[in-house]
Design a protein around this motif. Structure first.
Motif, mmCIF file in Angstrom:
data_model
loop_
_atom_site.group_PDB
_atom_site.id
_atom_site.type_symbol
_atom_site.label_atom_id
_atom_site.label_comp_id
_atom_site.label_asym_id
_atom_site.label_seq_id
_atom_site.Cartn_x
_atom_site.Cartn_y
_atom_site.Cartn_z
ATOM 1 N N VAL A 144 0.910 -1.033 0.110
ATOM 2 C CA VAL A 144 0.127 -0.165 0.117
ATOM 3 C C VAL A 144 1.015 1.101 -0.091
ATOM 4 N N VAL A 145 0.724 2.097 -1.063
ATOM 5 C CA VAL A 145 1.419 3.412 -0.996
ATOM 6 C C VAL A 145 0.535 4.406 -0.126
ATOM 7 N N ALA A 146 1.333 5.122 0.514
ATOM 8 C CA ALA A 146 0.809 6.165 1.551
ATOM 9 C C ALA A 146 1.498 7.330 1.010
ATOM 10 N N VAL A 147 0.512 8.204 0.349
ATOM 11 C CA VAL A 147 1.060 9.455 -0.271
ATOM 12 C C VAL A 147 0.852 10.492 0.493
ATOM 13 N N ASN A 148 1.953 10.874 1.543
ATOM 14 C CA ASN A 148 2.069 11.839 2.567
ATOM 15 C C ASN A 148 1.866 13.446 1.811
ATOM 16 N N ARG A 149 0.786 13.987 1.849
ATOM 17 C CA ARG A 149 0.382 15.052 1.071
ATOM 18 C C ARG A 149 1.013 16.260 1.666
ATOM 19 N N PHE A 150 1.748 17.239 1.072
ATOM 20 C CA PHE A 150 1.975 18.556 1.348
ATOM 21 C C PHE A 150 0.768 19.411 0.883
ATOM 22 N N TYR A 151 0.613 20.633 1.628
ATOM 23 C CA TYR A 151 -0.289 21.559 1.265
ATOM 24 C C TYR A 151 -0.218 22.164 -0.081
ATOM 25 N N THR A 152 1.125 22.027 -0.763
ATOM 26 C CA THR A 152 1.369 22.511 -2.120
ATOM 27 C C THR A 152 1.167 21.520 -3.029
ATOM 28 N N ASP A 153 0.904 20.145 -2.605
ATOM 29 C CA ASP A 153 0.760 19.299 -3.723
ATOM 30 C C ASP A 153 -0.458 19.664 -4.415
ATOM 31 N N THR A 154 -0.619 19.435 -6.087
ATOM 32 C CA THR A 154 -1.908 19.724 -6.453
ATOM 33 C C THR A 154 -2.572 18.204 -6.722
ATOM 34 N N LYS A 155 -3.874 18.452 -7.170
ATOM 35 C CA LYS A 155 -4.524 17.109 -7.292
ATOM 36 C C LYS A 155 -4.046 16.336 -8.650
ATOM 37 N N ALA A 156 -3.547 17.105 -9.646
ATOM 38 C CA ALA A 156 -3.157 16.492 -10.749
ATOM 39 C C ALA A 156 -1.664 15.562 -10.378
ATOM 40 N N GLU A 157 -0.845 16.265 -9.499
ATOM 41 C CA GLU A 157 0.317 15.505 -8.894
ATOM 42 C C GLU A 157 -0.036 14.407 -8.141
ATOM 43 N N ILE A 158 -0.906 14.513 -7.162
ATOM 44 C CA ILE A 158 -1.216 13.392 -6.460
ATOM 45 C C ILE A 158 -1.964 12.248 -6.995
ATOM 46 N N ASP A 159 -2.717 12.537 -8.099
ATOM 47 C CA ASP A 159 -3.319 11.411 -8.922
ATOM 48 C C ASP A 159 -2.375 10.855 -9.712
ATOM 49 N N LEU A 160 -1.382 11.501 -10.434
ATOM 50 C CA LEU A 160 -0.266 10.656 -11.126
ATOM 51 C C LEU A 160 0.299 9.865 -10.446
ATOM 52 N N VAL A 161 0.821 10.138 -9.031
ATOM 53 C CA VAL A 161 1.497 9.248 -8.146
ATOM 54 C C VAL A 161 0.718 7.983 -7.793
ATOM 55 N N CYS A 162 -0.631 8.224 -7.449
ATOM 56 C CA CYS A 162 -1.484 7.063 -7.077
ATOM 57 C C CYS A 162 -1.705 6.058 -8.339
ATOM 58 N N LYS A 163 -1.859 6.725 -9.577
ATOM 59 C CA LYS A 163 -2.144 6.028 -10.707
ATOM 60 C C LYS A 163 -1.148 5.085 -10.949
ATOM 61 N N ALA A 164 0.090 5.654 -10.985
ATOM 62 C CA ALA A 164 1.418 5.040 -11.395
ATOM 63 C C ALA A 164 1.630 3.848 -10.581
ATOM 64 N N ALA A 165 1.327 4.225 -8.931
ATOM 65 C CA ALA A 165 1.640 3.314 -8.043
ATOM 66 C C ALA A 165 0.942 1.825 -8.132
ATOM 67 N N VAL A 166 -0.395 1.936 -8.481
ATOM 68 C CA VAL A 166 -1.127 0.900 -8.636
ATOM 69 C C VAL A 166 -1.059 0.119 -10.191
ATOM 70 N N GLU A 167 -1.083 1.124 -11.110
ATOM 71 C CA GLU A 167 -1.155 0.514 -12.513
ATOM 72 C C GLU A 167 0.222 0.145 -13.402
ATOM 73 N N GLN A 168 1.226 1.065 -12.688
ATOM 74 C CA GLN A 168 2.638 0.509 -13.334
ATOM 75 C C GLN A 168 3.453 0.008 -12.228
ATOM 76 N N GLY A 169 3.134 -0.108 -10.785
ATOM 77 C CA GLY A 169 3.789 -0.618 -9.886
ATOM 78 C C GLY A 169 3.126 -1.709 -9.215
ATOM 79 N N GLY A 170 1.961 -1.977 -9.616
ATOM 80 C CA GLY A 170 1.152 -3.044 -8.994
ATOM 81 C C GLY A 170 0.951 -3.197 -7.464
ATOM 82 N N ALA A 171 0.770 -1.840 -6.933
ATOM 83 C CA ALA A 171 0.586 -1.752 -5.415
ATOM 84 C C ALA A 171 -0.758 -1.979 -5.239
#
Length: 217
Positions: free
Chosen positions: A110-137
């Protein structure tokens, strides 16, 4: 916590008597603390982990992607506080490799994305999608406990519980019966992606001594 970011076996056993779910530290990355946690600590404790929680941040991934140097005491470069998807994409390979290492041991991630207040939705979505679809998390969940306390980690807790309940088969990367060189070369190849290992004369001498004294097993 000992040198490579693991809590003691005694601490883990005490925690397991007091809680239904225990999160123990195996820090400094999947290539350092976690590898030693699985291959060494789990052998001696007899405890089998159910899930790996891999913590990622947008800022760290941007740094891995070749972002500007971060210097203590100096303001962060705007690359880390403004949306920069290309820099973030370049750094995703680091997270994906750590997921890959964890999965070699047969444990869901399980990837826990520790969000900073400066992170944008597009950035968070990119990390989460890659972790599951490319990494197999198993899943990737945003955690905001730094801002909201326990309420900010509820979704992460649910994801960890769900992953822990998935069937899995934990395995070591090497047998204790392997030679010292076989163990070294397995770690170099499977964890660090090396093609092989070259030994200095001093290393050859040390390894021969350890094997002769029976420490190889």
């Amino acid at each position: 916590n000992i040198a490579h970011g693991n809590s003691s076996i005694l601490a883990d056993k005490i925690a397991l008597k007091l809680a239904d779910y225990v999160v123990t530290e195996s820090g400094f990355g999947a290539d350092m603390g976690m590898e030693k946690f699985f291959n060494i600590k789990c052998r001696y404790s007899g405890l089998v982990p159910d899930v790996v929680v891999l913590v990622a941040t947008v800022r760290a991934l941007k740094m891995h992607g070749g972002g500007p140097k971060v210097v203590a005491g100096k303001p962060l470069d705007k690359a880390y506080i403004e949306e920069n998807l290309e820099l973030l994409k370049a750094g995703l390979a680091n997270m994906l490799h750590h997921i890959k290492i964890a999965k070699k041991f047969g444990i869901p991630v399980v990837v826990a994305v520790n969000r900073f207040y400066t992170d944008t939705k597009a950035e968070i979505d990119l990390v989460c999608k890659a972790a599951v679809e490319q990494g197999g998390a198993e899943s990737a969940v945003v955690s905001e406990h730094w801002e909201f306390g326990g309420e900010g980690a509820i979704e992460l807790a649910k994801a960890v519980i769900a992953a822990a309940e998935q069937p899995h088969e934990f395995k070591f990367l090497y047998s204790l019966d392997c030679s010292i060189k076989e163990k070294i070369e397995t770690i170099a190849r499977e964890i660090y992606g090396a093609d092989g290992v070259d030994y200095s004369p001093e290393a050859e001498e040390r390894i021969a001594d350890y094997e002769r004294l029976g420490f190889g097993k």
